[in-house]
Write an enzyme that holds these catalytic residues in place. Structure first.
Site, PDB file in Angstrom:
ATOM      1  N   GLY A  53       0.830  -1.194   0.000  1.00 57.50           N
ATOM      2  CA  GLY A  53       0.000   0.000   0.000  1.00 57.50           C
ATOM      3  C   GLY A  53       0.864   1.243   0.000  1.00 57.50           C
TER       4      GLY A  53
ATOM      5  N   GLN B  31       2.941   9.942   1.138  1.00 56.29           N
ATOM      6  CA  GLN B  31       4.227   9.246   1.262  1.00 56.29           C
ATOM      7  C   GLN B  31       5.190   9.599   0.135  1.00 56.29           C
ATOM      8  OE1 GLN B  31       2.314   5.186   1.957  1.00 56.29           O
ATOM      9  NE2 GLN B  31       4.170   5.051   3.178  1.00 56.29           N
TER      10      GLN B  31
ATOM     11  N   CYS C 122       5.633  -0.260   7.211  1.00 57.11           N
ATOM     12  CA  CYS C 122       5.319   0.922   6.408  1.00 57.11           C
ATOM     13  C   CYS C 122       6.547   1.290   5.599  1.00 57.11           C
ATOM     14  CB  CYS C 122       4.934   2.071   7.340  1.00 57.11           C
ATOM     15  SG  CYS C 122       4.496   3.587   6.481  1.00 57.11           S
ATOM     16  N   LEU C 123       6.344   1.584   4.315  1.00 54.92           N
ATOM     17  CA  LEU C 123       7.479   1.966   3.457  1.00 54.92           C
ATOM     18  C   LEU C 123       8.155   3.230   3.984  1.00 54.92           C
ATOM     19  CD1 LEU C 123       6.029   1.300  -0.120  1.00 54.92           C
ATOM     20  CD2 LEU C 123       7.673  -0.093   1.149  1.00 54.92           C
TER      21      LEU C 123
ATOM     22  N   HIS D  43      -4.691   1.363   7.090  1.00 51.82           N
ATOM     23  CA  HIS D  43      -3.341   1.917   7.254  1.00 51.82           C
ATOM     24  C   HIS D  43      -3.114   3.088   6.286  1.00 51.82           C
ATOM     25  CE1 HIS D  43       1.203   1.308   7.763  1.00 51.82           C
ATOM     26  NE2 HIS D  43       1.118   2.110   6.708  1.00 51.82           N
ATOM     27  N   GLU D  44      -3.510   2.889   5.028  1.00 48.56           N
ATOM     28  CA  GLU D  44      -3.310   3.935   4.016  1.00 48.56           C
ATOM     29  C   GLU D  44      -4.228   5.131   4.269  1.00 48.56           C
ATOM     30  OE1 GLU D  44      -0.699   3.691   2.318  1.00 48.56           O
ATOM     31  OE2 GLU D  44      -0.437   1.602   2.882  1.00 48.56           O
TER      32      GLU D  44
ATOM     33  N   HIS E  49      -2.737   7.492   6.554  1.00 50.90           N
ATOM     34  CA  HIS E  49      -1.721   8.374   5.956  1.00 50.90           C
ATOM     35  C   HIS E  49      -2.372   9.668   5.448  1.00 50.90           C
ATOM     36  CE1 HIS E  49       2.108   6.313   6.071  1.00 50.90           C
ATOM     37  NE2 HIS E  49       1.595   5.200   5.570  1.00 50.90           N
TER      38      HIS E  49
HETATM   39 ZN    ZN Z   1       2.444   3.347   5.683  1.00 49.98          ZN
END
Ligand code: ZN
Length: 166
Positions: free
Chosen positions: A43, A48, A87-88, A129-130, A133
């Site tokens: 995701g 991000q 998380c990236l 989760h996204e 963000h």
């Molecule tokens: Zn994340």
């Protein structure tokens, strides 16, 4: 385009609604999915990559790649689930987060078509989760302060170590 890393202020800011889903969003959607694949993530949200708009992409195994624009979480189950997240934007950190087990979401895709989705499992987890963000919330904001502080300390050390090697 690079994925912003924890510590970058943009990750704490709320993303803006997209007023007009024009043809440029087809390209933006492709970019999001391409970065997602190159980073082997599941995701990725606009903020991000410094795009402060309400858009995110998911690409989990067994499901088609999906784009969510101006999403609203319509319903969440009372039942929750503990599941390990990463998380990236906080590479190398994984921790259990408790979230609703199933959700109903309404959104638009990159072609401006509205859709509804009712889902559970990994997809529901990634969507929640996204979505966070877009609100400037990270998964480590969803755990106890104690655990968060330990993670931040660990992440800081890791960054210093990695920096030292180059
Ligand atoms: Zn994340």
């Amino acid at each position: 385009m690079q994925v912003l890393i924890f510590g970058n202020d943009l990750l704490k800011q709320k993303a803006k609604p997209i007023i007009n889903i024009g043809p440029e969003y087809i390209k933006i959607a492709e970019d999001l999915l391409e970065i997602l694949r190159s980073q082997k993530g599941i995701g990725l949200a606009g903020p991000q990559i410094g795009l402060m708009e309400r858009i995110f992409a998911t690409d989990i195994s067994g499901d088609e790649p999906r784009i969510f624009i101006n999403p609203s979480i319509v319903e969440t189950s009372q039942e929750t689930l503990k599941y390990e997240e990463g998380c990236l934007s906080i590479p190398g950190i994984y921790t259990d987060v408790i979230r609703p087990k199933t959700i109903k979401i309404q959104a638009w895709n990159e072609k401006g078509r509205p859709f509804n989705l009712e889902t559970g499992g990994v997809l529901a987890r990634v969507i929640l989760h996204e979505y966070d963000h877009l609100e400037g919330i990270l998964f480590i904001d969803r755990i106890s302060e104690d655990r968060r502080n330990r993670i931040i300390e660990k992440f800081g050390k890791k960054k210093i170590n990695e920096g030292g090697r180059h």
